[in-house]
Structures are given as structure tokens and as C-alpha cells.
Design an enzyme around this catalytic site. Sequence first.
Site, short mmCIF file in Angstrom:
data_model
loop_
_atom_site.label_atom_id
_atom_site.label_comp_id
_atom_site.label_asym_id
_atom_site.label_seq_id
_atom_site.Cartn_x
_atom_site.Cartn_y
_atom_site.Cartn_z
CG HIS A 171 51.39 -7.78 41.04
ND1 HIS A 171 50.34 -8.44 40.76
CD2 HIS A 171 50.94 -7.72 42.51
CE1 HIS A 171 49.60 -9.03 41.65
NE2 HIS A 171 49.96 -8.39 42.74
CD GLU A 262 51.87 -20.57 39.47
OE1 GLU A 262 50.72 -20.62 39.12
OE2 GLU A 262 52.80 -20.38 38.79
#
Length: 392
Positions: A171, A262
Site C-alpha cells: 500500500h 472505490e
Amino acid sequence: MRPVMLLLSTAAILAACGSPAPDAAAVAQGAPGAAQAPITGAQPFAPAPFTVTPVAQFASPWAMTFLPDGRMLVTEKAGTLRLVAADGKGSAVVAGTPAVDSAGQGGLMDVVLHPRFATNGIVYLSFSEAGPGGKGVALARGRLVESRGAARLDGLKVIFRGHPKVEGDGHYSGRIAFAPDGKLFFTNGDRQKFTPAQDPKASLGKVLRLNDDGTPAAGNPLAAKGFDPAIWSYGHRNLLGIAFDGAGRLWQQEMGPKGGDELNLVVPGRNYGYPIASNGDHYDGRDIPDHPTRPEFEAPKVSWNPVISPGGLIVYSGAMFPEWRGNIFIGGLSSKALIRVAVTGDTAREAARYDMGGRIREVQQGPDGALWLLEDGERGGRGRLLKLTPKA
């Protein structure tokens, strides 16, 4: 287990006050966005209205950008930057790139040109690096110089480092985009540590707004509230695509946890909820409250469960596919797809999903309006560069 869904929201959004290139002082901020009821059902593959032409192969490519003369810069995960011919049939290694830590999700990541590249030759790179305290994402810039058939980055300098550095290999995010007004936006992932996304002093889990030299831009909306002065929005997870549309609005996509990928319209100063709210769950099965239950957080415009594992993102503006102008294109990794999202003002919906047969890491628009994709080349393999043109 959550139902399969496509989720739309009606969040109040960033509005330009008479200008397509708003700055922080020219932004009208509405109330946090609330999500509509989910639309259930996975999206099927649509017939592809384009021809796919394989052009070249690279070692785990990550990102690409076009030079003014039609050539390309392509990053490879292990740390190589390549200068590629306009037809893709030849490439050379660009010297002067930084040392990277390529373990896990790390490596040499995004590559973007300065808005005035034609006169200053400046190239921006993002990459993961090791240092005191662990590892982190960094932003660097240097000048592309060509001489006697060779290319190099002169004066490469790190101008921003994600903080704090932490242990782990995931990440990093590291996507770069320039706003119409020349400010630089840079994504920092939560580094799989969850809570830093809500920490006002950490850059992790944030969208940052910087000057082109890497310093925090004036007028960022949270600085006066004690946040790190670079922060533009927060409560994000792993932000792997970011782009401005023709009206100056900033769109961003991120990988959710177990479910809940998203697409967000980024509103300055807003909290996007992670890890307090998400339309997915933790990988160990623990529930995360959905966005509709926490209306104080900005909700996504589109949410996917099952996930698409989004890669790169562009807002299309070319001439080759005129019917798609203003649409968002997202590369799908686990979904092995190209996802087209139709945008109407501040609302969005998945319009089509095209089967690409491989993990799509990057999407770009070519000078002539063709779509260009990079396959991921997972586990150190070769990823193809693909050119998409309309079917005859």
C-alpha cells in the site's frame, strides 16, 4: 458475506467558482456525501468496440507517460525507467534513476511530466525506499537529458517522502497528477497499517497537494486545523489512480479491503472514512461499518463488491473515441478488465467492463486518442503494452 453490488452515492461535491481550475480558496464545500441504496449484481463483460494490438513487452511494468514527440517513458517495478519509441518497437534504459526497494508491492512506480516539460525537461518519479524506521513512498524529480543516443535523468532529487516510514511492503500508492493550476497531487497509501489514514500528522492514507518542488501548497484546507500542511483529503486506503477531468474535478480510485473498491470525487478537506467506514470488510472477517451507516464521511461515487482491484485511471478526452469523452477508464488487476465509468456532473456509474484477459496495471491516452494499457506482469513476468483503436 456482503452481496455483490455496485454502489452509487450522491455526495455533495467540489464546485469550481466560475473556473475550471479551482484552488483551495475557490472551492465551495457542501455537506458530506450519503450513499444511495446499492444496486446488486455483478457487471458482465461487454463486447469490445476496439481492436487490441500488442506493441511491446516489459518486465513487470507499472506506469507510463507520453513525451511531446510521441515517445513514451515506462517504469518497471524493479527500478528501470525506459524511453520507448513512439511505435513501441525499441526502447533504451534511462540512467540516473533512484535505488528502489521492490519487495512486495514496492518498486519504481509512477512517471509524470512537469506541465512545462517542453521547456524544462523535468520528469517526476515515485518509488518505494527503505530507511530509518522502515519503508515508505518517495517523490523525486530530475531533468531528462539525451545525448549521443543515450538518455539520463540529471540532478534527480527526492522532493517529498511519505511519513512515517513503517515496516511492510504494501500500500505505497504513489500516484502523481498535476492540477490545471499547476499544483501537484500525490497519493500516499495507508501502508496496511489502517489507523494512519486518520492520523492528522501522518501523510499515510492521504491525498496530498504540493507545489511542483514538493513543498506543501498554500491554502490546503486542513493546515489551520493542525493537520500536516500537505494534506488535501484523508481516510484513504491504497490509492492507485488519480486524474483531473475537464472541469477541474479530481477523481481517485483505491483498493478497498475485502470488497469495497472505490471511485471517489476528491473534495478538499474531507474524510473518506477508512478504516472506520468502508463498503468492504477486514480480511480476517471483521465487519467494517458501511458508508451509509456513517454519513459524516464522504462516500464513494462507485463501489465494487466483488472487487475489480483497480490499477491506473484516466479521464478520456481524445478524438479517436469521441463518444467516450469525459468517461473514466480504470485498469482492473484481479478482474483482468478495462472498466469504463460514465460521468454526469458529480455522479458516476459503471457503463461497461471489457475482458482484457490479463491484469491491467496502467491506462493512458495516446496523442492521437488511442487507449494504451500496460499489463501487470505479475510475479516478475513480462507485461504487454497494448494499443486500443476503434474497430473498423
